[in-house]
Design a protein around this motif. Structure first.
Motif, short mmCIF file in Angstrom:
data_model
loop_
_atom_site.label_atom_id
_atom_site.label_comp_id
_atom_site.label_asym_id
_atom_site.label_seq_id
_atom_site.Cartn_x
_atom_site.Cartn_y
_atom_site.Cartn_z
N ASN A 116 0.90 -1.25 0.02
CA ASN A 116 -0.09 -0.17 -0.01
C ASN A 116 0.99 1.29 0.12
OD1 ASN A 116 -1.96 1.95 0.46
ND2 ASN A 116 -2.92 1.00 1.99
N LYS A 117 0.94 1.95 -1.16
CA LYS A 117 1.91 3.04 -1.40
C LYS A 117 1.44 4.48 -0.37
CE LYS A 117 4.98 3.13 -3.82
NZ LYS A 117 6.30 2.74 -3.66
N ALA A 118 0.22 4.32 0.07
CA ALA A 118 -0.44 5.47 0.85
C ALA A 118 0.39 5.29 2.23
CB ALA A 118 -1.74 5.54 0.86
N LEU A 119 0.77 3.90 2.69
CA LEU A 119 0.89 3.81 3.99
C LEU A 119 2.51 3.78 3.93
CD1 LEU A 119 -1.59 1.24 5.24
CD2 LEU A 119 -1.40 3.67 5.92
N SER A 120 3.23 3.05 2.98
CA SER A 120 4.54 2.98 3.03
C SER A 120 5.48 4.11 2.67
CB SER A 120 5.04 1.80 2.10
OG SER A 120 4.56 2.07 0.75
N SER A 121 4.90 5.08 1.84
CA SER A 121 5.96 6.12 1.32
C SER A 121 5.70 7.39 2.15
CB SER A 121 5.65 6.26 -0.07
OG SER A 121 4.13 6.76 -0.42
N SER A 122 5.01 7.50 3.22
CA SER A 122 4.89 8.57 3.89
C SER A 122 6.04 9.14 4.71
CB SER A 122 3.74 8.44 5.18
OG SER A 122 4.12 7.67 6.05
N LYS A 123 6.76 8.35 4.80
CA LYS A 123 8.43 8.78 5.34
C LYS A 123 8.98 9.59 4.25
CE LYS A 123 7.91 5.15 8.45
NZ LYS A 123 7.92 3.90 7.93
N GLU A 124 9.08 9.21 3.22
CA GLU A 124 9.99 9.39 1.95
C GLU A 124 9.18 10.82 1.44
OE1 GLU A 124 10.02 6.00 -0.34
OE2 GLU A 124 10.95 4.85 0.95
N ARG A 125 8.19 11.08 1.75
CA ARG A 125 7.42 11.94 0.97
C ARG A 125 7.59 13.34 1.46
NH1 ARG A 125 2.01 11.23 1.86
NH2 ARG A 125 2.31 9.18 0.54
N TYR A 126 7.95 14.54 0.54
CA TYR A 126 8.25 15.86 1.22
C TYR A 126 6.95 16.41 1.83
CZ TYR A 126 8.94 21.01 1.18
OH TYR A 126 9.19 22.06 1.57
N ASN A 127 6.96 16.86 3.09
CA ASN A 127 6.03 17.48 3.80
C ASN A 127 6.08 18.82 4.32
OD1 ASN A 127 3.79 17.91 5.44
ND2 ASN A 127 3.95 16.47 6.82
N PRO A 128 5.90 19.95 3.64
CA PRO A 128 6.22 21.31 3.85
C PRO A 128 5.77 21.81 5.34
CG PRO A 128 4.39 21.40 2.12
CD PRO A 128 4.69 19.98 2.47
N MET A 129 4.52 21.26 5.81
CA MET A 129 4.03 21.67 7.09
C MET A 129 4.63 21.01 8.18
SD MET A 129 2.19 23.84 6.00
CE MET A 129 0.92 24.35 7.10
N GLY A 130 5.16 19.74 7.94
CA GLY A 130 5.55 18.89 9.15
C GLY A 130 7.05 19.14 9.65
N ASN A 131 8.00 19.05 8.85
CA ASN A 131 9.20 19.36 9.21
C ASN A 131 9.59 20.71 8.54
OD1 ASN A 131 9.05 18.15 6.74
ND2 ASN A 131 10.83 16.78 6.78
N SER A 132 9.87 21.63 9.27
CA SER A 132 10.11 23.20 8.88
C SER A 132 11.49 23.15 8.32
CB SER A 132 9.79 24.28 10.07
OG SER A 132 10.74 24.04 11.09
N LEU A 133 11.74 24.03 7.29
CA LEU A 133 12.97 24.23 6.88
C LEU A 133 13.68 25.30 7.35
CD1 LEU A 133 12.18 23.91 3.09
CD2 LEU A 133 13.62 22.31 4.49
N ALA A 134 14.83 25.34 7.62
CA ALA A 134 15.53 26.27 8.52
C ALA A 134 15.87 27.49 7.54
CB ALA A 134 17.03 25.69 9.09
N PRO A 135 15.93 29.03 8.32
CA PRO A 135 16.24 29.82 7.47
C PRO A 135 17.64 29.99 7.14
CG PRO A 135 15.91 30.31 9.67
CD PRO A 135 15.43 29.21 9.64
N CYS A 136 17.98 30.74 6.08
CA CYS A 136 19.40 30.95 5.68
C CYS A 136 20.06 31.64 6.82
CB CYS A 136 19.51 31.68 4.53
SG CYS A 136 21.15 32.21 3.89
N ARG A 137 21.32 31.57 7.19
CA ARG A 137 22.07 32.19 8.13
C ARG A 137 22.55 33.60 7.75
NH1 ARG A 137 26.12 27.63 10.69
NH2 ARG A 137 24.49 26.42 11.68
N ILE A 138 22.50 34.06 6.27
CA ILE A 138 22.88 35.43 6.02
C ILE A 138 21.69 36.10 5.77
CG2 ILE A 138 23.91 36.53 4.17
CD1 ILE A 138 25.89 34.14 3.92
#
Length: 97
Positions: free
Chosen positions: A34-56
């Motif tokens: 079931n691809k809906a259950l198995s690929s959730s860890k590999e999928r890009y989630n913009p809301m879940g894990n926030s990307l860090a801001p640039c240090r400059i």
């Protein structure tokens, strides 16, 4: 821009080869998966894990594990992940807006 040392830290390809050979799969694919259950860890989630801001410039970075955005790393000629100087840009005429 990423240095040679940090190149191994880059994330996985978004669309890996489905036909790679493996012992646990039939023809490179898992049977009855079931691809809906198995690929959730590999999928890009913009809301879940926030990307860090640039240090400059404090703009959001587009890559997991990076500290500098692509524009700043190009202007300063540094690695986007570790900040190590990649090349000398003293005699270059760079135009990055």
């Amino acid at each position: 821009m990423v240095c040679d040392k940090c190149e191994s830290k880059l994330t996985k390809v978004s669309a890996p080869n489905p036909w790679r050979t493996s012992n646990a799969t039939a023809g490179g694919r898992k049977i009855n998966e079931n691809k809906a259950l198995s690929s959730s860890k590999e999928r890009y989630n913009p809301m879940g894990n926030s990307l860090a801001p640039c240090r400059i410039c404090r703009q959001k970075v587009h890559q997991m594990g990076a500290h500098y955005c692509q524009a700043c790393s190009y202007k300063k000629a540094i690695c986007a992940m570790c900040g190590k100087k990649i090349l000398n840009t003293k005699n270059y005429k760079q135009s990055a807006t």
